[in-house]
Structure formats: structure tokens, C-alpha cells
Design an enzyme around this catalytic site. Structure first.
Site, PDB file in Angstrom:
ATOM      1  N   ASP A 125       0.535  -0.821  -0.297  1.00 29.07           N
ATOM      2  CA  ASP A 125       0.426   0.287  -0.017  1.00 29.07           C
ATOM      3  C   ASP A 125       1.130   1.809  -0.286  1.00 29.07           C
ATOM      4  OD1 ASP A 125      -2.300   1.452   0.560  1.00 29.07           O
ATOM      5  OD2 ASP A 125      -3.301  -0.126   1.003  1.00 29.07           O
ATOM      6  N   ASP A 134      -1.470   2.276  17.652  1.00 31.11           N
ATOM      7  CA  ASP A 134      -2.646   0.738  18.052  1.00 31.11           C
ATOM      8  C   ASP A 134      -2.340   0.123  16.262  1.00 31.11           C
ATOM      9  OD1 ASP A 134      -5.202   0.137  18.767  1.00 31.11           O
ATOM     10  OD2 ASP A 134      -6.415   0.557  17.826  1.00 31.11           O
ATOM     11  N   HIS A 159      -3.775   5.832   3.497  1.00 29.90           N
ATOM     12  CA  HIS A 159      -4.342   4.674   3.114  1.00 29.90           C
ATOM     13  C   HIS A 159      -4.304   3.141   3.336  1.00 29.90           C
ATOM     14  CE1 HIS A 159      -5.752   2.039   0.008  1.00 29.90           C
ATOM     15  NE2 HIS A 159      -7.072   2.618  -0.451  1.00 29.90           N
ATOM     16  N   ASN A 172      -6.746  -3.349  23.134  1.00 27.21           N
ATOM     17  CA  ASN A 172      -5.908  -2.387  24.267  1.00 27.21           C
ATOM     18  C   ASN A 172      -7.233  -1.724  24.425  1.00 27.21           C
ATOM     19  OD1 ASN A 172      -6.042  -0.952  21.601  1.00 27.21           O
ATOM     20  ND2 ASN A 172      -3.837  -0.492  21.949  1.00 27.21           N
ATOM     21  N   VAL A 176      -9.208   1.405  17.857  1.00 27.54           N
ATOM     22  CA  VAL A 176      -9.970   0.462  17.795  1.00 27.54           C
ATOM     23  C   VAL A 176      -9.675  -0.294  17.630  1.00 27.54           C
ATOM     24  CG1 VAL A 176     -10.821   2.395  15.488  1.00 27.54           C
ATOM     25  CG2 VAL A 176      -9.049   0.996  14.894  1.00 27.54           C
ATOM     26  N   ASN A 251     -13.514   0.101  -6.967  1.00 28.80           N
ATOM     27  CA  ASN A 251     -14.482   1.233  -6.938  1.00 28.80           C
ATOM     28  C   ASN A 251     -14.950   1.985  -7.808  1.00 28.80           C
ATOM     29  OD1 ASN A 251     -14.015   1.025  -3.997  1.00 28.80           O
ATOM     30  ND2 ASN A 251     -12.450   2.514  -3.950  1.00 28.80           N
ATOM     31  N   ALA A 266      -7.467  -7.992  -8.688  1.00 29.88           N
ATOM     32  CA  ALA A 266      -8.684  -8.930  -8.537  1.00 29.88           C
ATOM     33  C   ALA A 266      -9.341  -9.512  -9.410  1.00 29.88           C
ATOM     34  CB  ALA A 266      -9.603  -8.112  -7.467  1.00 29.88           C
ATOM     35  N   TYR A 268      -7.452 -12.134 -11.054  1.00 30.85           N
ATOM     36  CA  TYR A 268      -7.091 -12.977 -11.552  1.00 30.85           C
ATOM     37  C   TYR A 268      -7.525 -14.246 -10.452  1.00 30.85           C
ATOM     38  CZ  TYR A 268      -3.865  -9.676 -13.585  1.00 30.85           C
ATOM     39  OH  TYR A 268      -3.772  -8.344 -14.278  1.00 30.85           O
ATOM     40  N   SER A 318     -10.966  -1.011  -0.604  1.00 33.06           N
ATOM     41  CA  SER A 318      -9.818  -0.996   0.156  1.00 33.06           C
ATOM     42  C   SER A 318     -10.084  -1.342   1.512  1.00 33.06           C
ATOM     43  CB  SER A 318      -9.218   0.505   0.189  1.00 33.06           C
ATOM     44  OG  SER A 318      -8.288   0.761  -1.180  1.00 33.06           O
TER      45      SER A 318
HETATM   46 CA   LIG Z   1      -7.167  -0.945  20.419  1.00 28.71          CA
END
Ligand SMILES: [Ca+2]
Length: 373
Positions: A125, A134, A159, A172, A176, A251, A266, A268, A318
Site C-alpha cells: 500500500d 494502535d 491509506h 488494547n 479501534v 470502486n 482482483a 486474477y 480498500s
Molecule cells: Ca485498539
């Protein structure tokens, strides 16, 4: 006129005085710590009344008291008082679980100890902000040789960091949660800060993943054009090195969901193509469609990590793809002898039926807990 002004001044002065007086009467909660040599239980010697005391600590020479600002200041200057501290609010640390993580059943799999531990997960990426609180980034590589883009841990776009969080944000007390919180993330940077790159760069990134023993590759990128070079390295990763390659479908979908609009890689067979759904398990209007779609995962308003210890919601296939890459990491950790092909088949066989149109949804919505069991 002069008289009128002076009257106003008097009124203003009156209000100022009365407000000040009121503020002085207000009591707030303080913690008062006394010098050990003083007998702190005799509050009166410090000018504190017993009515003002809320709590006496036993293990330290300290009281909690309701005091005016002036009383607090007086105590602060007393040599037998160590300190006077205002009572401050304290909150429970908490982590928000994005809806997509719940939708694919990740928390349920974590409860039974399936967290992707020890699996090498390459995010091909824009790089990953490895300093993010995080994320656990174990290594990386950039195909760029000069400037800030030569650093795989610099993500000028955000991204790659967002994709990484959906796949593997830590379990944790903050931020998130990812699908595979104990997986080892690898930042393979093939896209610059504007989110663009080249087929040669993508091919180099996939080759790095092969040479460095990655177990799962996520490719939330692509092109509407076929590249034989990219197909050759993705084929090598999947067919020759048993690497699970997950790719965003693209997209380029239209509102009606018609036509074959899946991008490359994608398209393939060697790549597992992921379409995007929303909070209601409906196809995202932008999600590419076609026979190459293998599976679906949430891709609308996906909350995840962004550089600088930040968090943001983004849309796209993505964002759907790393749900599946994280699930792949969980399955690889829990079933180390299973091949990439077996893991793909398991994820498809256990996906939730959310509609009959396989060109929209593939086998359905990813259900990682069903796949693990
Ligand atoms: Ca977390």
C-alpha cells in the site's frame, strides 16, 4: 451624557464585585496532603472545619475537603502542607469496535483465542505509520528510493495505515480493533503519498513479500488494465509459495450493479477478490461487480487508524479487503497446516448469504468465527 456613563460604570462595578464575591464563596473539592511530622487530623489548626472534610485517607496523611479558592491558597503556603491538589476527572480507557469488525464476527473469534498470532501480514500500500499507538508493525520495505516515500513507515496518504488498522489494530484500551490484532504487520510501500504507483513497483512489492516469507498479502489497490507482470508475481505468490493474496475488487461499480467492473489484480484467480457492503449488508453502490468477486466485507464508513495516532472513517473496497486479510491471518494462525486454497474455500463455505447475486457478493459476507469453527 456624562452622568449616564458614570451610572453605567457604577452598575458595571456592582456586577463585577458581586460576581467576584460569589466566586469566592464557591467551594471545590481538593486533596490536601500534610507533612508527615504534622498532626493532620487536627484540621482546625489548619483552619479546616470538620464539615469541609469529605474523606480521611488512612495510608497517607491526606484528606479530601471542600474548600474555597482562598482556603486552598492559604493551605498551599503552609509549611506543614505538602500540596493542595484540585480533584480532577478520570475516565475509563476504552476501545471502540468498528461495526465492520462486529459484522465479520472478529470479537467472537478473539474470545476463543483466535487472533492471528505470529502470522506475517503484508499490507502492500502507501506505507504504514509504524509509530501509531494502535498498530504493531514488525517490518517493511519501500520500492521508492528517494525522498520521504523511501520510508515504508511514512504514510503521507494515510491509506495504508487505515487498511492496516482494519486488518490488525491492537486489542488494547485505545482506538479501534482489527480482525487479527496479534498478527505481525509488514508495511510494503508501492504507492506514494498521492496513492499512486506503477505495475513495476507493485510487482517488486509482491516479490518482497514472497522473499520475506509473508503468510498473507493485502492489496487494496489496482488498475482497470491488466498487467502480465503483476499477474505473474501474484500467481507465483499463491500457486508456488502458498501465500494467501487478498485484493480489493475495485470502486468502479455503478449504481445498478451491472457489468464486469472488477479491477486487476482482483480479476486474477490467484487473488481473492473482495466486494464492499454497508451497515445493512447491502452492496456499496461503488463496489465493482463481476464473476471474479469471491466474498464480501464491510466497506462503507469504516473507522480505522490514520497517521499521527488518529482515527477516521473511509469508504471503499480498500476498506473491505483488509477485513478478509485479517480473517486470513486468523485462520493461518489457528490452522497452520491449511493451504491458502483451503482457507479461501473455508471462508467462502462459511460466508453469510446476503443476496443471490454472486457478481455483487461472491459467496456472501465474511464470517470469520464460522470459518474458524
Ligand atoms: Ca485498539
Amino acid at each position: 451624557m456624562k452622568k449616564f456613563l458614570s451610572l453605567l460604570t457604577v452598575i458595571a462595578a456592582f456586577f463585577t464585585l458581586s460576581l467576584t464575591a460569589f466566586a469566592q464563596e464557591t467551594k471545590e473539592t481538593y486533596l490536601v496532603k500534610f507533612e508527615q511530622t504534622s498532626d493532620f487530623t487536627t484540621y482546625s489548626s489548619f483552619g479546616i472545619t470538620s464539615e469541609e472534610v469529605n474523606y480521611e485517607f488512612d495510608t497517607v496523611d491526606m484528606i479530601e475537603a471542600e474548600l474555597t479558592e482562598d482556603e486552598a491558597a492559604d493551605l498551599e503556603s503552609n509549611s506543614n502542607v505538602s500540596y493542595v491538589e484540585k480533584d480532577i476527572p478520570v475516565y475509563a480507557y476504552q476501545q471502540n469496535i468498528p461495526y465492520g469488525i462486529e459484522k465479520v464476527q472478529a470479537p467472537l473469534t478473539h474470545q476463543s483465542g483466535n487472533t492471528g498470532s505470529g502470522v506475517k501480514l503484508a499490507i502492500i500500500d502507501t506505507g504504514i505509520d509504524a509509530a501509531h499507538e494502535d498498530l504493531n508493525v514488525s517490518g517493511g520495505y519501500s520500492v521508492f528510493t528517494s525522498g520521504s516515500d523511501s520510508d515504508p513507515y511514512y504514510d503521507g496518504s494515510g491509506h495504508g495505515t487505515h487498511v492496516a488498522g482494519t486488518a490488525a489494530a491492537l486489542d488494547n484500551d485505545t482506538g479501534v480493533l482489527g480482525v487479527a490484532p496479534d498478527a505481525d504487520l509488514y508495511a510494503v510501500k508501492v504507492l506514494n503519498s498521492s496513492g499512486s504507483g506503477s505495475s513495476s513497483g507493485v510487482a517488486q512489492g509482491v516479490e518482497w513479500a514472497i522473499q520475506n516469507g509473508m503468510d498473507v498479502i493485502n492489496m487494496s489497490l489496482g488498475s482497470s488494465a491488466h498487467s502480465q507482470a503483476i499477474q505473474d508475481v501474484v500467481d507465483a505468490a499463491y500457486y508456488n509459495h502458498d501465500i494467501l493474496v487478498i485484493a480489493a475488487a475495485g470502486n468502479e461499480g455503478n449504481a445498478g450493479g451491472t457489468g464486469n467492473t472488477v479491477g486487476y489484480p482482483a480479476q486474477y484467480d490467484s487473488a481473492f477478490a473482495v466486494a464492499a457492503t454497508d451497515q445493512n449488508n447491502q452492496r456499496a453502490s461503488f463496489s465493482s461487480t463481476g464473476p471474479a468477486v469471491d466474498i464480501s466485507a464491510p466497506g462503507v464508513s469504516i473507522q480505522s487508524t490514520v497517521p499521527g495516532n488518529g482515527y477516521a472513517a473511509l469508504n471503499g473496497t480498500s476498506m473491505a479487503s483488509p477485513h478478509v486479510a485479517g480473517a486470513g491471518a486468523v485462520l493461518r494462525a489457528s490452522f497452520p497446516d491449511a493451504t491458502a486454497a483451503e482457507i479461501r474455500r473455508t471462508m467462502q463455505a462459511t460466508a453469510k448469504n446476503i443476496g443471490s447475486n454472486t457478481e455483487w457478493y461472491g459467496s456472501g459476507l465474511l464470517q470469520v468465527n464460522e470459518a474458524v469453527n
